[in-house]
Design an enzyme around this catalytic site. Structure first.
Site, short mmCIF file in Angstrom:
data_model
loop_
_atom_site.label_atom_id
_atom_site.label_comp_id
_atom_site.label_asym_id
_atom_site.label_seq_id
_atom_site.Cartn_x
_atom_site.Cartn_y
_atom_site.Cartn_z
N CYS A 81 0.81 -1.22 0.00
CA CYS A 81 0.00 0.00 0.00
C CYS A 81 0.84 1.27 0.00
O CYS A 81 0.32 2.37 0.08
CB CYS A 81 -0.95 -0.04 1.18
N GLU A 112 -0.72 5.82 13.52
CA GLU A 112 -0.42 7.00 12.69
C GLU A 112 -0.70 8.28 13.47
O GLU A 112 0.07 9.25 13.38
CB GLU A 112 -1.22 6.98 11.39
N LYS A 154 -9.83 8.17 2.64
CA LYS A 154 -10.32 6.80 2.52
C LYS A 154 -11.75 6.66 3.04
O LYS A 154 -12.44 5.70 2.70
CB LYS A 154 -9.39 5.83 3.26
N HIS A 192 -9.87 1.97 0.62
CA HIS A 192 -8.41 1.83 0.52
C HIS A 192 -8.07 1.24 -0.85
O HIS A 192 -8.37 0.09 -1.13
CB HIS A 192 -7.94 0.93 1.66
N PHE A 198 1.86 -3.20 4.21
CA PHE A 198 2.23 -4.48 4.80
C PHE A 198 3.72 -4.72 4.53
O PHE A 198 4.23 -4.36 3.47
CB PHE A 198 1.43 -5.62 4.17
C1 LIG Z 1 4.31 1.54 8.60
O1 LIG Z 1 4.07 0.42 7.83
C2 LIG Z 1 3.33 -0.59 8.48
C3 LIG Z 1 3.33 -1.82 7.65
O2 LIG Z 1 3.02 -2.95 8.39
C4 LIG Z 1 1.95 -0.11 8.65
O3 LIG Z 1 1.08 -1.13 9.09
C5 LIG Z 1 2.03 0.96 9.63
O4 LIG Z 1 0.77 1.57 9.73
C6 LIG Z 1 3.08 2.01 9.31
N1 LIG Z 1 3.49 2.55 10.54
C7 LIG Z 1 2.73 3.23 11.33
C8 LIG Z 1 3.30 3.44 12.65
O5 LIG Z 1 1.67 3.68 11.04
#
Ligand SMILES: *[C@@H]1O[C@H](CO)[C@@H](O)[C@H](O)[C@H]1NC(C)=O
Ligand SMILES: *[C@@H]1O[C@H](CO)[C@@H](O)[C@H](O)[C@H]1NC(C)=O
Ligand SMILES: *[C@@H]1O[C@H](CO)[C@@H](O)[C@H](O)[C@H]1NC(C)=O
Length: 454
Positions: free
Chosen positions: A199, A351, A373, A378, A441
């Site tokens: 993504c 986030e 989104k 997504h 991911f």
């Molecule tokens: C960074 O990438 C990961 C991938 O697993 C994602 O799930 C994650 O939301 C991202 N990091 C943060 C802290 O949001």
């Protein structure tokens, strides 16, 4: 590195979109800022009060051929591109492709062809001379590619042997074929590249293309991403990974609710976003319309887990820090963040914590964050490219698009204390800088920093 990169400045001079809100930047953007939703029910007999998907997106939509197969899935909501004439903001392959192309091109490639054509028309960049074509490249990726072609050929192979596998199977399913077809259509002989980083694909495509221009590999890059994997197998897989919203099948437009208390997973969507990136002096020399400057690009890895972010959002914070430092922009100059926030319980928290960490002690009083989104779901690999275009349009129109279905928390200890632009878009006198986040991911994170033209 930031110093070296800053020698050649990169601006955005063309935009193209195919999204669940429509085909074309103008139609998609006007629906987005008006708070409309592009999410529909995939159930062949949706609950009363919910319009059937084919009435909303048109009977020609290829996803509808699997209609009954969605009924037993835990999540039966998706963002589908509406089918019909472009004049109505809809997708008709015949308007974008040449005869025989649908046989050669996977659906995700078809969407990318339409988005690239729009962006090139918008930029007025269809060079006919060899020198210009040598200096124009393409960087369009995809997260998933074409599951349906793989499945069908696998079934044909199992049932009737290798001679039943189509000679088009491999060229149709390779991830880099959208980039390949765009280069062939327009004769672009600069770098030809395709990221596939789940993504984060769209953000990496635009960021990497920016660097190709900064490092002198090209003067113009057609960059973005595409995805068309609303498919029973993909929904089954994401449902098994516990990533999808399952509690709103009877209210599709409410299923994607980033930063909201009742969010329960993401809603899968499809589409493509493509931009034309150009070296600043090159754009000025031909009087191109400049939408924004790509000022910073930050990449990082969580180095943590295949699908889950660390709770403190450290990887995301690193990406934002690096984008700001490359841009030489301080956190308090950022007035808008287009968040990755997919509406999952964990991801949005991580986030949000990352944003708070980055802006801690240096936050613009006007800082606002939204996740678009809520309106389109997504778009997986295409998300970063489509959302970069929304971020650029926010700068260009001084309008911040809303987070649909986001309500203030009923929990007095909620961590969601920022301005998430709930439900309605917000106007601004000025937006000094904007960030656009994408996470995927595998723990891969990227952030792009855009500035208005100056
Ligand atoms: C960074 O990438 C990961 C991938 O697993 C994602 O799930 C994650 O939301 C991202 N990091 C943060 C802290 O949001
Ligand atoms: C196999 O793949 C080709 C090309 O991707 C596709 O056109 C065809 O419909 C697929 N299915 C079968 C049964 O060959
Ligand atoms: C760009 O615009 C300027 C000022 O309007 C004009 O003098 C110049 O000829 C234009 N250049 C091109 C390539 O159109």
């Amino acid at each position: 590195m930031a110093q070296l990169a800053s020698a050649r400045r990169v601006v955005v001079t063309g935009l193209g979109l195919v999204t669940p809100l429509g085909v074309g930047v103008r139609s998609t953007w006007s629906r987005l800022v008006q708070g409309e939703s592009g999410l529909v029910s995939l159930h062949s007999a949706p609950p009363s009060g919910v319009t059937r998907a084919n009435q909303l997106v048109g009977d020609q939509h290829p996803v509808l051929q699997h209609f009954p197969q969605y009924d037993t899935l835990p999540s039966t909501v998706a963002g589908l591109v509406p089918y019909g004439p472009y004049s109505q903001g809809r997708f008709d392959p015949a308007e974008w492709l040449q005869r025989g192309d649908t046989r050669k091109m996977a659906l995700c490639t078809q969407y990318a062809m339409a988005a690239a054509e729009q962006a090139l028309v918008d930029a007025d960049w269809k060079p006919t001379n060899a020198a210009d074509r040598l200096r124009t490249g393409v960087c369009i990726g995809s997260g998933m590619g074409s599951l349906e072609d793989i499945l069908q050929n696998h079934t044909a192979y199992q049932q009737r042997g290798h001679r039943k596998v189509s000679p088009m199977f491999i060229p149709k399913t390779l991830i880099n074929m959208a980039a390949g077809h765009v280069s062939m259509r327009y004769g672009f002989q600069g770098p030809n590249h395709a990221a596939s980083t789940a993504c984060t694909t769209g953000a990496h495509s635009i960021g990497d293309a920016t660097r190709f221009i900064q490092f002198g590999d090209a003067d113009v890059m057609v960059a973005g991403a595409t995805e068309a994997s609303v498919h029973p197998l993909a929904l089954a897989g994401f449902a098994r990974a516990q990533s999808l919203s399952t509690g709103f099948n009877d209210r599709p437009t409410e299923a994607s609710r980033p930063f909201d208390d009742h969010r329960d997973g993401f809603v899968i969507g499809e589409g493509s976003g493509v931009v034309v990136l150009e070296e600043l002096a090159h754009a000025k020399a031909r009087n191109a319309t400049i939408y924004a400057e790509v000022k910073g690009y930050g990449l990082s890895a969580d180095a943590h887990h295949i699908t889950a972010p660390p709770e403190d959002g450290q990887g995301a914070a690193l990406a934002m820090h690096r984008a700001l430092s490359a841009a030489q922009v301080s956190p308090n100059q950022v007035d808008y963040v287009n968040a990755h926030a997919t509406s999952t319980p964990q991801g949005d928290v991580a986030e949000n914590r990352a944003i708070k960490a980055v802006f801690h002690g240096s936050m613009s009083p006007l800082l606002a964050i939204s996740s678009t989104k809520g309106a389109i779901g997504h778009l997986l690999g295409a998300a970063g490219a489509v959302e970069a275009i929304f971020t650029i349009m926010a700068l260009h129109t001084k309008t911040l698009p809303p987070t649909l279905n986001c309500h203030s928390s009923s929990d007095p200890n909620s961590e969601f204390t920022l301005n998430y632009i709930p439900q309605e878009s917000q106007r601004r006198e000025e937006i000094r800088a904007a960030l656009c986040n994408s996470f995927g991911f595998g723990g891969t994170n990227a952030s792009l920093c855009f500035l208005p033209p100056q």
